[in-house]
Enzyme design. Structure first.
Site, PDB file in Angstrom:
ATOM      1  N   MET A  25      45.629  41.491  39.568  1.00 17.01           N
ATOM      2  CA  MET A  25      45.901  40.278  38.758  1.00 17.01           C
ATOM      3  C   MET A  25      47.250  39.712  39.204  1.00 17.01           C
ATOM      4  SD  MET A  25      43.454  39.765  36.393  1.00 17.01           S
ATOM      5  CE  MET A  25      44.089  38.863  35.003  1.00 17.01           C
ATOM      6  N   HIS A  26      47.288  38.433  39.494  1.00 14.69           N
ATOM      7  CA  HIS A  26      48.573  37.854  39.888  1.00 14.69           C
ATOM      8  C   HIS A  26      48.740  36.383  39.513  1.00 14.69           C
ATOM      9  CE1 HIS A  26      46.105  36.320  43.163  1.00 14.69           C
ATOM     10  NE2 HIS A  26      47.048  35.423  43.368  1.00 14.69           N
ATOM     11  N   ARG A  27      47.735  35.749  38.888  1.00 14.86           N
ATOM     12  CA  ARG A  27      47.848  34.310  38.620  1.00 14.86           C
ATOM     13  C   ARG A  27      48.930  34.039  37.585  1.00 14.86           C
ATOM     14  NH1 ARG A  27      45.221  31.620  42.077  1.00 14.86           N
ATOM     15  NH2 ARG A  27      43.506  32.876  42.839  1.00 14.86           N
ATOM     16  N   ASP A  67      41.648  38.428  39.293  1.00 13.23           N
ATOM     17  CA  ASP A  67      41.734  36.978  39.095  1.00 13.23           C
ATOM     18  C   ASP A  67      41.893  36.283  40.452  1.00 13.23           C
ATOM     19  OD1 ASP A  67      44.343  37.592  39.817  1.00 13.23           O
ATOM     20  OD2 ASP A  67      45.274  36.688  38.042  1.00 13.23           O
TER      21      ASP A  67
END
Ligand code: UD1
Length: 367
Positions: free
Chosen positions: A203-205, A282
């Site tokens: 997850m990095h958004r 994501d």
């Protein structure tokens, strides 16, 4: 023909590697310019090595910053390169800030712009990538598309059909080339993980990991899944920094079945994805890679610019609601029947098709 291909951030490297090989095979003069948007060993250098790419011909060393800072610094540095090199065209891939910056520079210097992975739309203009896609496509001269939705979107936006080419997916070219090597790394076994029995998360958004609320939900999701299955989570620097900033690191360190790792190399990550029971992410590209690998994927977003992965592949979208996501992970881990199909032309030959198309066009500067 002289062509400059631009790479900037992690998801660009595996797209440009097969293109560079195909361009050299076609006899083009192929230059690689690295903007330096991603600069760490783990976010950049390891990909060049593992993908067998040559050192970039130019490294612009731009680094991190706000969107305006990063985009404008790339533009200023890239303009100099284009003026010196006078390429016949500039090729950009994907949707990162370097993609937008370099396509703008080239088009203003009247150099034709080639966009690979054109036409994808999430419909969500709060995503920086969506703005980058819309602007880049609107000024590109040749648009290479990975899936049917891309053709439909570009037509709706008034791009003439003769500029649009459905060629398949260059990121899948890299996957096809490197999957055997990826399996040879035995990454899951090295981490004590059993094929099909663990959950891989990324997850990095900014929309999730830049707010306390989003990160709380993410941590709760990891806790719920991690209570039931081994979870491996290679962590983007943005996510790691924010977990620390919001004081959530302690909660994660208490989970015995969770392994948080630094960002992994291309081969190691591919190996982990290939053997995962399910991937929860994501990311954009991971939705496509899991589809090709037939590994179940849950994408924790409200929308996707890659609808073919849901329609034909193994992907499904979910809101970040910890209990529901964890329950769905259990369902999909325990019913391995559903497998999906491979989208058209995701066959490992997209870069060759692009080289062939570009070779057949008439270039102003060509002898
Ligand atoms: C960028 C892309 C995103 C892509 C992602 C993949 C844009 C708008 N976003 O997001 O589409 O999915 O890359 O990783 O272009 N950092 C490091 N080392 C690095 C690079 C970044 O530590 O080598 C840290 C810095 O703290 C930086 C932060 O990560 O401020 C964010 O980097 P940035 O390039 O702004 O965007 P990403 O979130 O990586």
């Amino acid at each position: 023909m002289k062509i400059i291909s631009v790479v900037g951030a992690r998801p660009n490297f595996m797209k440009v590697a097969p293109l560079h090989r195909a361009f050299e095979a076609a006899g083009f003069e192929s230059l690689i310019v690295h903007t330096g948007q991603h600069y760490d060993e783990k976010m950049s250098d390891v990909f060049f090595r593992q993908l067998g790419m040559p050192e970039p011909d130019r490294y612009l060393g731009i680094g991190s910053g706000s969107h305006a800072e990063q985009t404008s610094r790339v533009m200023i540095a890239f303009e100099e390169v284009v003026l010196e090199e006078k390429p016949d065209c500039v090729l950009v891939v994907g949707d990162v800030n370097s993609t937008l910056a370099c396509s703008l520079v080239a088009t203003k210097l009247h150099i034709p712009v080639v966009h690979v992975e054109a036409g994808l739309r999430s419909g969500d203009r709060r995503m920086p990538e969506e703005i980058n896609r819309i602007v880049t496509d609107s000024i590109s001269d040749y648009l290479f598309v990975t899936e049917e939705s891309g053709i439909v979107n570009l037509r709706r936006e008034g791009v003439p059909d003769e500029r649009v080419f459905m060629v398949g997916n260059v990121m899948i070219d890299s996957l096809v080339s490197f999957i055997d090597k990826a399996r040879e790394t035995n990454t899951p076994a090295g981490l004590g993980l059993e094929k099909g029995a663990y959950v891989l998360m990324t997850m990095h958004r900014p929309s999730t990991v830049d707010s306390n609320e989003g990160l709380e939900k993410l941590v709760a999701t990891v806790e719920q899944i991690g209570a039931r299955y081994p979870v491996v989570f290679p962590m983007h620097p943005r996510t790691r920094a924010n977990i620390k900033k919001f004081g959530l690191a302690g909660r994660l360190s208490e989970l015995p079945m969770l392994q948080i790792l630094d960002p992994l190399g291309y081969l190691e990550f591919l190996g982990l994805m290939d053997a995962a029971g399910i991937v929860v992410t994501d990311s954009g590209g991971i939705q496509e890679e899991t589809t090709w690998l037939r590994v179940p994927c849950i994408t924790l977003r409200e929308n996707t610019e890659r609808p073919v992965t849901v329609e034909m592949g193994t992907n499904e979208l979910m809101d970040l609601e910890p209990e529901r996501v964890a329950a769905r992970v259990v369902e999909r881990m325990t019913s391995p029947g559903e497998k999906g199909t491979t989208p058209p032309l995701w066959d490992g030959h997209a870069a060759a098709r692009i080289a062939e198309t570009l070779g057949s066009l008439r270039w102003k500067n060509a002898a």
